[in-house]
Design a protein around this motif. Structure first.
Motif, mmCIF file in Angstrom:
data_model
loop_
_atom_site.group_PDB
_atom_site.id
_atom_site.type_symbol
_atom_site.label_atom_id
_atom_site.label_comp_id
_atom_site.label_asym_id
_atom_site.label_seq_id
_atom_site.Cartn_x
_atom_site.Cartn_y
_atom_site.Cartn_z
ATOM 1 N N ASP A 157 -9.970 -2.854 -15.636
ATOM 2 C CA ASP A 157 -9.961 -1.839 -14.531
ATOM 3 C C ASP A 157 -9.944 -2.670 -13.053
ATOM 4 O O ASP A 157 -9.457 -2.190 -12.239
ATOM 5 C CB ASP A 157 -11.568 -1.339 -14.463
ATOM 6 C CG ASP A 157 -11.628 -0.179 -15.528
ATOM 7 O OD1 ASP A 157 -10.701 0.312 -15.915
ATOM 8 O OD2 ASP A 157 -12.716 0.617 -15.362
ATOM 9 N N LEU A 158 -10.426 -3.934 -13.024
ATOM 10 C CA LEU A 158 -10.328 -4.680 -11.889
ATOM 11 C C LEU A 158 -8.563 -5.019 -11.568
ATOM 12 O O LEU A 158 -8.235 -4.758 -10.392
ATOM 13 C CB LEU A 158 -11.020 -6.160 -11.781
ATOM 14 C CG LEU A 158 -10.808 -6.968 -10.558
ATOM 15 C CD1 LEU A 158 -11.358 -6.309 -9.536
ATOM 16 C CD2 LEU A 158 -11.681 -8.242 -10.777
ATOM 17 N N ALA A 159 -7.944 -5.423 -12.501
ATOM 18 C CA ALA A 159 -6.650 -5.574 -12.591
ATOM 19 C C ALA A 159 -5.737 -4.208 -12.068
ATOM 20 O O ALA A 159 -5.276 -4.211 -11.313
ATOM 21 C CB ALA A 159 -6.040 -5.857 -13.994
ATOM 22 N N GLU A 160 -6.107 -3.033 -12.814
ATOM 23 C CA GLU A 160 -5.864 -1.638 -12.533
ATOM 24 C C GLU A 160 -5.893 -1.393 -10.867
ATOM 25 O O GLU A 160 -5.116 -0.975 -10.084
ATOM 26 C CB GLU A 160 -6.191 -0.841 -13.175
ATOM 27 C CG GLU A 160 -5.917 0.693 -12.869
ATOM 28 C CD GLU A 160 -4.201 0.721 -12.710
ATOM 29 O OE1 GLU A 160 -3.679 1.675 -11.988
ATOM 30 O OE2 GLU A 160 -3.409 0.095 -13.528
ATOM 31 N N VAL A 166 -2.656 -2.761 -3.968
ATOM 32 C CA VAL A 166 -1.336 -3.681 -3.423
ATOM 33 C C VAL A 166 -0.291 -2.715 -3.134
ATOM 34 O O VAL A 166 0.628 -2.830 -2.318
ATOM 35 C CB VAL A 166 -1.000 -4.781 -4.514
ATOM 36 C CG1 VAL A 166 0.380 -5.420 -4.243
ATOM 37 C CG2 VAL A 166 -2.091 -5.718 -4.290
ATOM 38 N N ALA A 167 -0.289 -1.806 -4.191
ATOM 39 C CA ALA A 167 0.781 -0.682 -4.047
ATOM 40 C C ALA A 167 0.482 0.547 -2.900
ATOM 41 O O ALA A 167 1.364 1.155 -2.495
ATOM 42 C CB ALA A 167 0.919 0.010 -5.359
ATOM 43 N N GLY A 168 -0.571 0.308 -2.487
ATOM 44 C CA GLY A 168 -0.937 1.346 -1.657
ATOM 45 C C GLY A 168 -1.195 2.676 -1.972
ATOM 46 O O GLY A 168 -1.075 3.716 -1.134
ATOM 47 N N ARG A 169 -1.614 2.807 -3.004
ATOM 48 C CA ARG A 169 -2.081 4.168 -3.577
ATOM 49 C C ARG A 169 -3.414 4.146 -3.973
ATOM 50 O O ARG A 169 -4.134 3.057 -4.161
ATOM 51 C CB ARG A 169 -1.022 4.481 -4.987
ATOM 52 C CG ARG A 169 -0.995 3.108 -5.807
ATOM 53 C CD ARG A 169 -0.147 3.640 -7.078
ATOM 54 N NE ARG A 169 0.059 2.490 -7.943
ATOM 55 C CZ ARG A 169 -0.942 2.330 -8.926
ATOM 56 N NH1 ARG A 169 -1.943 2.985 -9.025
ATOM 57 N NH2 ARG A 169 -0.584 1.251 -9.673
ATOM 58 N N PRO A 170 -4.157 5.310 -4.018
ATOM 59 C CA PRO A 170 -5.339 5.380 -4.328
ATOM 60 C C PRO A 170 -5.832 4.860 -5.777
ATOM 61 O O PRO A 170 -4.962 4.919 -6.487
ATOM 62 C CB PRO A 170 -5.699 6.886 -4.370
ATOM 63 C CG PRO A 170 -4.409 7.639 -3.698
ATOM 64 C CD PRO A 170 -3.286 6.714 -3.940
ATOM 65 N N VAL A 171 -6.844 4.459 -5.818
ATOM 66 C CA VAL A 171 -7.457 3.697 -7.112
ATOM 67 C C VAL A 171 -8.131 4.969 -7.835
ATOM 68 O O VAL A 171 -8.988 5.471 -7.573
ATOM 69 C CB VAL A 171 -8.505 2.714 -6.963
ATOM 70 C CG1 VAL A 171 -9.065 2.078 -8.262
ATOM 71 C CG2 VAL A 171 -7.879 1.484 -5.865
ATOM 72 N N GLU A 172 -7.507 5.120 -8.976
ATOM 73 C CA GLU A 172 -7.834 6.107 -9.883
ATOM 74 C C GLU A 172 -8.202 5.440 -11.498
ATOM 75 O O GLU A 172 -7.229 5.493 -12.096
ATOM 76 C CB GLU A 172 -6.725 7.259 -9.985
ATOM 77 C CG GLU A 172 -6.596 7.780 -8.704
ATOM 78 C CD GLU A 172 -5.355 9.038 -8.631
ATOM 79 O OE1 GLU A 172 -4.763 8.897 -9.706
ATOM 80 O OE2 GLU A 172 -5.505 9.707 -7.875
ATOM 81 N N LEU A 173 -9.451 5.094 -11.627
ATOM 82 C CA LEU A 173 -9.543 4.380 -12.803
ATOM 83 C C LEU A 173 -9.854 5.504 -13.858
ATOM 84 O O LEU A 173 -10.298 6.854 -13.443
ATOM 85 C CB LEU A 173 -10.755 3.559 -12.710
ATOM 86 C CG LEU A 173 -10.743 2.404 -11.472
ATOM 87 C CD1 LEU A 173 -12.107 1.623 -11.774
ATOM 88 C CD2 LEU A 173 -9.301 1.471 -11.954
ATOM 89 N N GLN A 174 -9.882 5.269 -15.348
ATOM 90 C CA GLN A 174 -10.070 6.402 -16.285
ATOM 91 C C GLN A 174 -11.537 6.551 -15.968
ATOM 92 O O GLN A 174 -12.434 5.726 -15.859
ATOM 93 C CB GLN A 174 -9.962 5.539 -17.349
ATOM 94 C CG GLN A 174 -8.487 5.335 -17.853
ATOM 95 C CD GLN A 174 -8.162 4.794 -19.373
ATOM 96 O OE1 GLN A 174 -8.932 5.256 -20.088
ATOM 97 N NE2 GLN A 174 -7.714 3.459 -19.237
ATOM 98 N N PRO A 175 -11.890 7.969 -16.476
ATOM 99 C CA PRO A 175 -13.407 8.343 -16.171
ATOM 100 C C PRO A 175 -14.109 7.755 -17.133
ATOM 101 O O PRO A 175 -13.962 7.432 -18.301
ATOM 102 C CB PRO A 175 -13.413 9.939 -16.137
ATOM 103 C CG PRO A 175 -12.052 9.992 -17.015
ATOM 104 C CD PRO A 175 -11.216 8.914 -16.733
#
Length: 501
Positions: A157-160, A166-175
């Motif tokens: 999850d930290l890697a994701e 870095v890519a400038g997109r929202p962080v959306e981790l699996q629920p």
């Protein structure tokens, strides 16, 4: 779950109560991982990724309340400021020895910053080795809110999260499915069920036949702390480990734990000269027995879910020479120990409920003997040695090691057993290797005694691996035959007849 169900007071689970009942200092009790991170890592990005982790996983925002009825309190998102849990250390140009000393010192300092009452349960240290070399990231989390399975969630999850930042997109981790809070509430409810209460007598019968004293004296929690503990780590070769994880369980329709404990029973019997009635162990499990609570899903939940229960493993009347030579006696012990483990109700999850959560049954355990030996197989982990960091064979966000050997363990914490064995399979560049770490109270046992048992265990494991190569090895046991009215000898007689058809 409804939104916000994971926020608020959390009843202490059995393993949490077991830990707190031991007494002594609690703040430094932790688990840790050392992770290779990209050379391009930047502190603001790391801080943002850690912030996403803190927001997503409730347990990382926990604090332990004071008072006679202590509870774990899960605070809401935003309660922990990400910048307070990360520290950057310049490690550019350091040789291996100097880097190791630096990691050791920072690990001790990070451990000392943990504070359950203040809700500081996470700390991280980024060892920045410059723009041309991957860095190292120490993650240290209080054990009250993390276990071995949790790390399989947290590091990916930290890697994701970092990739998204870095890519400038929202962080959306699996629920997350079932929250730690809801699970703990349901455990408390289930502990009072009549079926669970009925288990108490069975568990007390397991504990009553006390084993002979192990070592020179009983465990003294005031004297026998991690500061006085001694450690020995041995590694089983890849060729043996591969067979133990694949062929041996397959031919015996067994789990890896069955095989490891059968070998332990053999080693214990050889150590005792073939005398005795086996050994009473405290056996750890992952504790995520979702079927205990209907509809639970803990596959993405971070927390300390470990179960701990007593079990007696006994090689029985065995030709030890034949067993250690990989003969038929080796297979007989695997079957015997496998069935001993199958007799344990629901993989032992009920012990903690009747011992710690049910007020009607808990008093009945007072004064009973407790296991002097603990056994824990943690499972398989993709990992690499710190010496391999930065090589092409090690991708970023690979777990390199734990920090337990470099100051991660609080020396003031009392030992729970005179002798403990923690084993894990490391899937590294060479292939799978079983790593076994033996820990013991230095005032109770000598290294020669422990080393003898450790080497006997590895010899027994090799014997089981050799035995499984025999075409006639393996077969069914009583628990494999649904509603069986057959005993083991009758099953084996039928198998012999089938082979001759």
């Amino acid at each position: 779950e409804e939104p916000g169900a994971g926020i608020g007071d959390v009843p202490l689970t059995p393993i949490m109560r077991w830990f707190l009942e031991r007494g002594g200092p609690v703040d430094g009790f932790n688990q840790s991982r050392l992770v290779q991170v990209p050379a391009s890592l930047r502190l603001p990005d790391l801080t943002a990724a850690l912030g996403a982790l803190l927001e997503h996983h409730d347990a990382l925002r926990a604090r332990l309340t004071d008072g006679s009825e202590r509870r774990l309190e899960i605070r809401g998102p935003g309660a922990v400021e990400a910048g307070s849990v990360v520290r950057r250390v310049d490690a550019a140009g350091l040789d291996d020895d100097t880097l190791q000393d630096l990691v050791r010192g920072e690990t001790v300092a990070a451990r000392e910053r943990l504070d359950l009452g203040a809700g500081r349960v996470v700390q991280s240290v980024w060892f920045d080795r410059g723009d041309s070399r991957p860095g190292l990231l120490l993650l240290i989390v209080h054990h009250l809110v993390v276990d071995g399975v949790s790390w399989r969630i947290l590091v990916p999850d930290l890697a994701e999260a970092h990739r998204a930042v870095v890519a400038g997109r929202p962080v959306e981790l699996q629920p997350v499915g079932t929250s730690l809070r809801r699970w703990a509430q349901r455990l408390t409810e289930v502990a009072g069920d009549p079926a669970r209460t009925a288990e108490a007598d069975w568990w007390r019968s397991v504990l009553r036949p006390a084993d002979p004293l192990l070592g020179r004296r009983p465990l003294d929690t005031a004297r026998d702390t991690y500061a006085s503990a001694r450690h020995l780590t041995l590694t089983l070769p890849v060729a043996v480990t591969e067979r133990l994880l694949t062929r041996v369980p397959a031919v015996f329709r067994a789990e890896v734990n069955d095989v490891l404990l059968a070998a332990f029973a053999l080693a214990w019997a050889r150590r005792g000269g073939g005398r005795g009635a086996g050994v009473l162990l405290d056996l750890e499990g992952h504790g995520r027995e979702e079927e205990l609570v209907g509809g639970a899903d803990l596959s993405r939940t971070v927390g300390w879910f470990t179960s701990l229960h007593p079990v007696r493993v006994d090689a029985g009347p065995t030709d030890l020479a034949d067993a250690f030579a990989g003969g038929p006696a080796a297979g007989a012990v695997v079957k015997r120990v496998k069935e001993q483990l199958r007799e344990v109700p629901e993989k032992g999850i009920g012990y903690g409920l009747v011992r710690h959560l049910n007020p009607r049954t808990a008093p009945g355990f007072a004064g009973l003997p407790t296991p002097q030996v603990a056994f824990n197989y943690l499972g398989r982990f993709t990992t690499a040695g710190v010496e391999n960091a930065g090589s092409e064979a090690v991708p970023d966000w690979t777990v390199l090691a734990t920090a337990s050997g470099v100051g991660g363990t609080d020396p003031r914490v009392a030992l729970a057993h005179p002798l403990e064995l923690n084993a894990r399979t490391n899937d590294g560049p060479r292939g799978p290797e079983l790593s076994a770490t033996w820990s013991w109270a230095g005032g109770i046992l000598d290294e020669d005694e422990v080393r003898e048992l450790a080497e006997l265990w590895f010899r027994a494991l090799e014997a089981l691996a050799d035995h499984a190569e025999n075409p006639e090895a393996g077969g069914l046991t009583v628990s494999d035959v649904s509603l069986s009215l057959l005993d083991q000898s009758e099953i084996e007689l039928l198998e012999d007849e089938w082979r001759n058809l």
